[in-house]
Motif scaffolding. Structure first.
Motif, PDB file in Angstrom:
ATOM      1  N   THR A  47     -26.283  -2.916  11.904  1.00 21.50           N
ATOM      2  CA  THR A  47     -27.730  -3.330  12.767  1.00 21.50           C
ATOM      3  C   THR A  47     -28.582  -2.297  12.678  1.00 21.50           C
ATOM      4  OG1 THR A  47     -26.361  -4.832  13.999  1.00 21.50           O
ATOM      5  CG2 THR A  47     -28.521  -4.418  14.713  1.00 21.50           C
ATOM      6  N   LYS A  48     -27.962  -0.979  12.705  1.00 21.77           N
ATOM      7  CA  LYS A  48     -28.976   0.137  12.814  1.00 21.77           C
ATOM      8  C   LYS A  48     -29.593   0.498  11.495  1.00 21.77           C
ATOM      9  CE  LYS A  48     -26.403   2.727  16.233  1.00 21.77           C
ATOM     10  NZ  LYS A  48     -25.617   4.129  16.706  1.00 21.77           N
ATOM     11  N   GLU A  49     -28.921   0.053  10.510  1.00 23.14           N
ATOM     12  CA  GLU A  49     -29.435   0.247   8.946  1.00 23.14           C
ATOM     13  C   GLU A  49     -30.519  -0.742   8.812  1.00 23.14           C
ATOM     14  OE1 GLU A  49     -30.373   1.693   5.396  1.00 23.14           O
ATOM     15  OE2 GLU A  49     -28.967   2.466   6.645  1.00 23.14           O
ATOM     16  N   LYS A  50     -30.206  -2.153   9.436  1.00 18.27           N
ATOM     17  CA  LYS A  50     -31.201  -3.177   9.185  1.00 18.27           C
ATOM     18  C   LYS A  50     -32.417  -2.623   9.920  1.00 18.27           C
ATOM     19  CE  LYS A  50     -28.187  -7.111   8.993  1.00 18.27           C
ATOM     20  NZ  LYS A  50     -27.652  -8.519   9.572  1.00 18.27           N
ATOM     21  N   VAL A  51     -32.307  -2.100  11.051  1.00 18.73           N
ATOM     22  CA  VAL A  51     -33.534  -1.867  12.024  1.00 18.73           C
ATOM     23  C   VAL A  51     -34.106  -0.673  11.196  1.00 18.73           C
ATOM     24  CG1 VAL A  51     -34.157  -0.705  14.079  1.00 18.73           C
ATOM     25  CG2 VAL A  51     -32.568  -2.612  14.106  1.00 18.73           C
ATOM     26  N   SER A  52     -33.316   0.148  10.736  1.00 20.41           N
ATOM     27  CA  SER A  52     -34.279   1.422   9.966  1.00 20.41           C
ATOM     28  C   SER A  52     -34.814   0.975   8.769  1.00 20.41           C
ATOM     29  CB  SER A  52     -33.180   2.452   9.568  1.00 20.41           C
ATOM     30  OG  SER A  52     -32.520   3.140  10.660  1.00 20.41           O
ATOM     31  N   GLN A  53     -34.202  -0.184   7.918  1.00 23.54           N
ATOM     32  CA  GLN A  53     -35.281  -0.534   6.659  1.00 23.54           C
ATOM     33  C   GLN A  53     -36.365  -1.422   7.149  1.00 23.54           C
ATOM     34  OE1 GLN A  53     -34.115  -0.281   3.410  1.00 23.54           O
ATOM     35  NE2 GLN A  53     -36.363  -0.974   3.252  1.00 23.54           N
ATOM     36  N   ALA A  55     -38.165  -0.831   9.972  1.00 25.83           N
ATOM     37  CA  ALA A  55     -39.068   0.333  10.259  1.00 25.83           C
ATOM     38  C   ALA A  55     -39.568   0.729   8.979  1.00 25.83           C
ATOM     39  CB  ALA A  55     -38.510   1.388  11.208  1.00 25.83           C
ATOM     40  N   ALA A  56     -38.995   1.289   8.099  1.00 28.35           N
ATOM     41  CA  ALA A  56     -39.440   1.661   6.937  1.00 28.35           C
ATOM     42  C   ALA A  56     -40.546   0.780   6.168  1.00 28.35           C
ATOM     43  CB  ALA A  56     -38.384   2.041   5.912  1.00 28.35           C
ATOM     44  N   ASP A  57     -40.068  -0.275   6.045  1.00 29.25           N
ATOM     45  CA  ASP A  57     -40.817  -1.478   5.506  1.00 29.25           C
ATOM     46  C   ASP A  57     -42.355  -1.722   5.970  1.00 29.25           C
ATOM     47  OD1 ASP A  57     -38.923  -1.951   3.597  1.00 29.25           O
ATOM     48  OD2 ASP A  57     -38.218  -3.942   4.573  1.00 29.25           O
ATOM     49  N   ASN A  61     -46.136  -1.050   4.966  1.00 29.95           N
ATOM     50  CA  ASN A  61     -47.048  -2.109   5.036  1.00 29.95           C
ATOM     51  C   ASN A  61     -48.437  -1.323   5.647  1.00 29.95           C
ATOM     52  OD1 ASN A  61     -48.379  -4.523   5.009  1.00 29.95           O
ATOM     53  ND2 ASN A  61     -46.884  -5.292   6.329  1.00 29.95           N
ATOM     54  N   VAL A  62     -48.042  -0.809   6.848  1.00 28.59           N
ATOM     55  CA  VAL A  62     -49.143  -0.170   7.433  1.00 28.59           C
ATOM     56  C   VAL A  62     -49.976   0.712   6.484  1.00 28.59           C
ATOM     57  CG1 VAL A  62     -49.817   1.551   9.176  1.00 28.59           C
ATOM     58  CG2 VAL A  62     -48.123  -0.344   9.709  1.00 28.59           C
ATOM     59  N   ALA A  63     -49.247   1.532   5.646  1.00 26.13           N
ATOM     60  CA  ALA A  63     -49.865   2.666   4.993  1.00 26.13           C
ATOM     61  C   ALA A  63     -50.446   1.994   4.040  1.00 26.13           C
ATOM     62  CB  ALA A  63     -48.937   3.534   4.383  1.00 26.13           C
ATOM     63  N   GLN A  64     -50.223   0.728   3.324  1.00 31.19           N
ATOM     64  CA  GLN A  64     -50.879   0.059   2.552  1.00 31.19           C
ATOM     65  C   GLN A  64     -52.028  -0.643   3.140  1.00 31.19           C
ATOM     66  OE1 GLN A  64     -48.605  -3.418   0.838  1.00 31.19           O
ATOM     67  NE2 GLN A  64     -50.223  -3.913  -0.841  1.00 31.19           N
ATOM     68  N   ARG A  65     -51.917  -1.184   4.034  1.00 30.78           N
ATOM     69  CA  ARG A  65     -53.189  -1.741   4.744  1.00 30.78           C
ATOM     70  C   ARG A  65     -54.178  -0.812   5.089  1.00 30.78           C
ATOM     71  NH1 ARG A  65     -52.748  -7.269   6.737  1.00 30.78           N
ATOM     72  NH2 ARG A  65     -54.728  -6.772   7.250  1.00 30.78           N
TER      73      ARG A  65
END
Length: 165
Positions: A47-53, A55-57, A61-65
């Motif tokens: 679950t921590k790995e999913k949350v980390s992924q 957050a990275a995504d 997305n924010v950087a691209q926007r």
């Protein structure tokens, strides 16, 4: 903010939260939270790995926007006026949606007032003597303090006696 407006704001917020929780979308969000917690209990590391992924995504997305927005500003496609127009259009749409769902501001205030105002007058009959419990405590008194100098009155009396003679 006055007490009545604070009460109305609190009641409206509570009513909106209750409506959200009872709505299909609110129930879906609540179920997703329960499912996430169950997944976390079953396998915290995964679950921590999913949350980390996630957050990275989100960061990518924010950087691209941001880059798209920056390019639009530099090219002149995005101006202060265009942003203001977009914000205005979005706000108007939200007001329209909320008005359709809940009614006008005046209607919502009237509904909240009706919900929090008792239909019958509330009368509390109190037997004052039964409710008041007095403890017998000696009163504390402060020492006598005077703004008049010591012996002032005695001097005045003596002067008055001399004048009478």
């Amino acid at each position: 903010m006055g007490k009545l407006s604070s009460l109305l704001l609190g009641a409206a917020t509570g009513a909106a939260a209750a409506l959200f929780v009872q709505s299909k979308k609110g129930q879906k969000v609540a179920q997703q939270a329960k499912d996430w917690y169950a997944d976390y209990q079953a396998d915290p590391e995964a679950t921590k790995e999913k949350v980390s992924q996630a957050a990275a995504d989100l960061g990518q997305n924010v950087a691209q926007r941001y880059d798209e927005f920056k390019s639009g500003v530099q090219s002149g496609d995005i101006t202060v006026q265009s942003v203001m127009d977009d914000v205005k259009a979005f706000s108007e749409k939200q007001v329209e949606t909320l008005t359709e769902k809940f009614g006008t501001k005046e209607e919502v205030v009237a509904k909240v007032k009706k919900a929090v105002t008792p239909e019958e007058e509330i009368i509390i009959d109190m037997d004052e003597e039964a409710d008041i419990v007095e403890e017998e405590k000696p009163l504390k008194t402060l020492p006598k303090v005077s703004a008049v100098p010591a012996g002032y009155y005695e001097e005045k009396e003596a002067e008055a006696e001399k004048e009478e003679e």
